[in-house]
Write an enzyme that holds these catalytic residues in place. Structure first.
Site, PDB file in Angstrom:
ATOM      1  N   CYS A 151      29.639  41.229  36.138  1.00  0.00           N
ATOM      2  CA  CYS A 151      30.396  39.971  36.073  1.00  0.00           C
ATOM      3  C   CYS A 151      29.492  38.742  36.126  1.00  0.00           C
ATOM      4  CB  CYS A 151      31.414  39.918  37.206  1.00  0.00           C
ATOM      5  SG  CYS A 151      32.492  41.343  37.224  1.00  0.00           S
ATOM      6  N   HIS A 203      33.605  32.800  38.822  1.00  0.00           N
ATOM      7  CA  HIS A 203      34.060  34.092  38.299  1.00  0.00           C
ATOM      8  C   HIS A 203      35.470  34.351  38.833  1.00  0.00           C
ATOM      9  CE1 HIS A 203      34.467  38.194  37.318  1.00  0.00           C
ATOM     10  NE2 HIS A 203      34.153  38.687  38.503  1.00  0.00           N
ATOM     11  N   ASN A 245      40.663  39.744  36.068  1.00  0.00           N
ATOM     12  CA  ASN A 245      39.204  39.709  36.117  1.00  0.00           C
ATOM     13  C   ASN A 245      38.656  40.237  34.789  1.00  0.00           C
ATOM     14  OD1 ASN A 245      36.493  40.225  36.525  1.00  0.00           O
ATOM     15  ND2 ASN A 245      36.760  41.158  38.536  1.00  0.00           N
TER      16      ASN A 245
HETATM   17  O1  UT7 Z   1      34.317  41.236  39.581  1.00  0.00           O
HETATM   18  C1  UT7 Z   1      33.949  42.218  40.456  1.00  0.00           C
HETATM   19  C2  UT7 Z   1      34.040  41.779  41.833  1.00  0.00           C
HETATM   20  N1  UT7 Z   1      35.189  42.375  42.452  1.00  0.00           N
HETATM   21  C3  UT7 Z   1      35.798  41.706  43.412  1.00  0.00           C
HETATM   22  O2  UT7 Z   1      35.459  40.602  43.710  1.00  0.00           O
HETATM   23  C4  UT7 Z   1      36.905  42.389  44.153  1.00  0.00           C
HETATM   24  C5  UT7 Z   1      36.782  42.037  45.608  1.00  0.00           C
HETATM   25  N2  UT7 Z   1      37.848  42.608  46.411  1.00  0.00           N
HETATM   26  C6  UT7 Z   1      39.127  42.182  46.310  1.00  0.00           C
HETATM   27  O3  UT7 Z   1      39.456  41.325  45.527  1.00  0.00           O
HETATM   28  C7  UT7 Z   1      40.131  42.767  47.274  1.00  0.00           C
HETATM   29  O4  UT7 Z   1      39.450  43.510  48.246  1.00  0.00           O
HETATM   30  C8  UT7 Z   1      41.196  43.648  46.580  1.00  0.00           C
HETATM   31  C9  UT7 Z   1      42.129  42.806  45.767  1.00  0.00           C
HETATM   32  C10 UT7 Z   1      40.526  44.702  45.702  1.00  0.00           C
HETATM   33  C11 UT7 Z   1      42.037  44.369  47.637  1.00  0.00           C
HETATM   34  O5  UT7 Z   1      42.627  43.406  48.511  1.00  0.00           O
HETATM   35  P1  UT7 Z   1      42.536  43.590  50.087  1.00  0.00           P
HETATM   36  O6  UT7 Z   1      43.323  42.512  50.702  1.00  0.00           O
HETATM   37  O7  UT7 Z   1      41.081  43.693  50.426  1.00  0.00           O
HETATM   38  O8  UT7 Z   1      43.296  44.947  50.280  1.00  0.00           O
HETATM   39  P2  UT7 Z   1      42.753  46.279  50.939  1.00  0.00           P
HETATM   40  O9  UT7 Z   1      41.764  46.931  50.037  1.00  0.00           O
HETATM   41  O10 UT7 Z   1      42.320  45.944  52.327  1.00  0.00           O
HETATM   42  O11 UT7 Z   1      44.055  47.147  50.974  1.00  0.00           O
HETATM   43  C12 UT7 Z   1      45.160  46.777  51.790  1.00  0.00           C
HETATM   44  C13 UT7 Z   1      46.281  47.754  51.511  1.00  0.00           C
HETATM   45  C14 UT7 Z   1      45.838  49.198  51.534  1.00  0.00           C
HETATM   46  O12 UT7 Z   1      46.873  49.980  52.120  1.00  0.00           O
HETATM   47  P3  UT7 Z   1      46.729  50.453  53.639  1.00  0.00           P
HETATM   48  O13 UT7 Z   1      45.487  51.296  53.674  1.00  0.00           O
HETATM   49  O14 UT7 Z   1      46.603  49.189  54.442  1.00  0.00           O
HETATM   50  O15 UT7 Z   1      47.993  51.203  53.849  1.00  0.00           O
HETATM   51  C15 UT7 Z   1      45.738  49.584  50.065  1.00  0.00           C
HETATM   52  O16 UT7 Z   1      45.960  50.937  49.846  1.00  0.00           O
HETATM   53  O17 UT7 Z   1      46.806  47.518  50.194  1.00  0.00           O
HETATM   54  C16 UT7 Z   1      46.855  48.759  49.487  1.00  0.00           C
HETATM   55  N3  UT7 Z   1      46.710  48.502  48.065  1.00  0.00           N
HETATM   56  C17 UT7 Z   1      47.743  48.206  47.266  1.00  0.00           C
HETATM   57  N4  UT7 Z   1      49.075  48.106  47.508  1.00  0.00           N
HETATM   58  C18 UT7 Z   1      49.857  47.796  46.466  1.00  0.00           C
HETATM   59  C19 UT7 Z   1      45.567  48.478  47.354  1.00  0.00           C
HETATM   60  N5  UT7 Z   1      45.848  48.195  46.062  1.00  0.00           N
HETATM   61  C20 UT7 Z   1      47.198  48.032  45.995  1.00  0.00           C
HETATM   62  C21 UT7 Z   1      48.076  47.712  44.951  1.00  0.00           C
HETATM   63  N6  UT7 Z   1      49.398  47.600  45.239  1.00  0.00           N
HETATM   64  N7  UT7 Z   1      47.648  47.503  43.686  1.00  0.00           N
END
Ligand code: UT7
Length: 336
Positions: free
Chosen positions: A116, A256, A286
């Site tokens: 990215c 980004h 993204n």
């Molecule tokens: O360009 C490349 C660079 N990439 C990035 O910058 C990505 C950086 N990371 C992020 O943007 C975020 O970490 C995410 C958007 C990927 C995830 O958000 P988060 O607030 O960090 O969520 P999390 O990974 O802590 O997950 C929280 C919960 C989890 O469930 P439990 O374990 O708390 O029960 C996940 O399983 O949300 C769940 N979850 C979802 N739920 C519904 C993860 N993806 C989804 C989804 N829909 N699509």
């Protein structure tokens, strides 16, 4: 920076596929919701290529848009650099496919891969070739079609990415308008965000059954999030120091487009009010190497960015890589 010849941007362009995939569409594929995706990422919809569309096709579209903006003859382009992690082929490069299509008959052409952050690396490369007097006109393109490398059953990743391309044209100029670039990498974090090339790293003759090896994008979202909210301010502050300006001298932040919460956290830390931040993540998700020029192009087309202004472009992603470019934008669309 010790470059004897100045460079400026003279054009910007973008190209996205027509097919729109909304959050509601994704609710039918994985256990997710429009509400979760919007509140956790800021994304409402993204564009996705059809079977007959390619990264090179999008790159060519963005190149033509930028060439029309700049009002130049493609034959004057000396170099084409395409930043992409999802090229059509191992070779020929996507840049060579663009070169052939747009009639940039004199141009050297190559791809670079910095995920990215690729477009920031490409701008830095272009600046070096112009600054050293080697080339006068450089086309840099960021393009990615991550939809081909997503596991559409994995809700952790498939909701985040979209396909697209964006391009800048840089040219030698008396007044230097690319004030600084800052490039970083930390390969020890490579496993945090990756797409394995299973054909190469794990050939079929090996002991690991091919089916066990994922060819899909995998990401430790939380750790990458923590990395990103530190990397963005660091890169901008370092690039400002190199440019000899203060963060408060920047008119627009063009980050980004990975997550609206990352953008908000970094912007707050740097003291940018919302009207100085360029975002279009809600429409495109993204788009990796394309996201910065796609956001820039959108902001110019809708009149948010109107020169003369000073902009900070900042990228972060796989590698891990991160970086920033501080530049003035004074160009006018030759079509208006
Ligand atoms: O360009 C490349 C660079 N990439 C990035 O910058 C990505 C950086 N990371 C992020 O943007 C975020 O970490 C995410 C958007 C990927 C995830 O958000 P988060 O607030 O960090 O969520 P999390 O990974 O802590 O997950 C929280 C919960 C989890 O469930 P439990 O374990 O708390 O029960 C996940 O399983 O949300 C769940 N979850 C979802 N739920 C519904 C993860 N993806 C989804 C989804 N829909 N699509």
């Amino acid at each position: 920076m010790n470059l004897s010849i100045g460079a400026r941007l003279i054009g910007v362009g973008a190209c996205v596929p027509d097919s729109v995939v909304t959050n509601t569409d994704l609710e039918k594929l994985v256990d997710t919701s429009d509400e979760w995706i919007r509140t956790r990422t800021g994304i409402r919809e993204r564009r996705v290529v059809k079977d007959n569309e390619t990264a090179s096709g999008l790159a060519i579209g963005a190149a033509k848009d930028a060439i029309a903006f700049a009002g130049i003859d493609p034959a004057i382009i000396d170099l084409i650099v395409v930043a992409t992690s999802t090229p059509d082929n191992l070779y020929p490069s996507t840049a060579c496919l663009v070169q052939a299509d747009i009639g940039a008959t004199r141009a050297a052409a190559f791809d670079l891969e910095a995920a990215c952050t690729g477009i920031i690396y490409a701008l830095a490369v272009g600046q070096q070739f112009i600054g050293s007097g080697t080339f006068k006109t450089v086309l840099v393109i960021g393009v990615d079609i991550h939809s081909r490398f997503l596991d559409w059953e994995d809700r952790n990743t498939c909701v985040l990415f979209g396909d697209g391309a964006g391009a800048f044209i840089m040219q030698a100029s008396e007044e230097n308008e690319i004030l600084s670039t800052y490039l970083r990498a930390d390969g020890t974090g490579g496993h945090l965000l990756c797409i394995p090339n299973s054909n190469v790293a794990f050939p079929h003759a090996g002991t690991t059954p091919p089916k066990a090896i994922s060819r899909f994008l995998s990401m430790n979202g939380r750790v990458v999030y923590e990395f990103a909210i530190k990397a963005v301010p660091e890169a901008i502050e370092a690039a400002c120091a190199r440019a000899g300006i203060q963060v408060r001298d920047i008119d627009f932040l063009v980050p980004h487009q990975a997550n609206q919460r990352i953008i908000k956290a970094a912007a707050e830390r740097l003291g940018f009010p919302p009207e100085q931040i360029v975002t279009n993540i809600d429409q495109y998700g993204n788009t990796s190497a394309a996201s910065i020029p796609l956001a820039f192009s959108d902001a110019v087309k809708r009149g948010q960015i109107k020169g003369p202004v000073t902009c900070a472009l900042v990228g972060f992603g796989g590698g891990l890589t991160w970086g920033s470019a501080i530049l003035k934008w004074t160009a006018k669309d030759s079509r208006t």
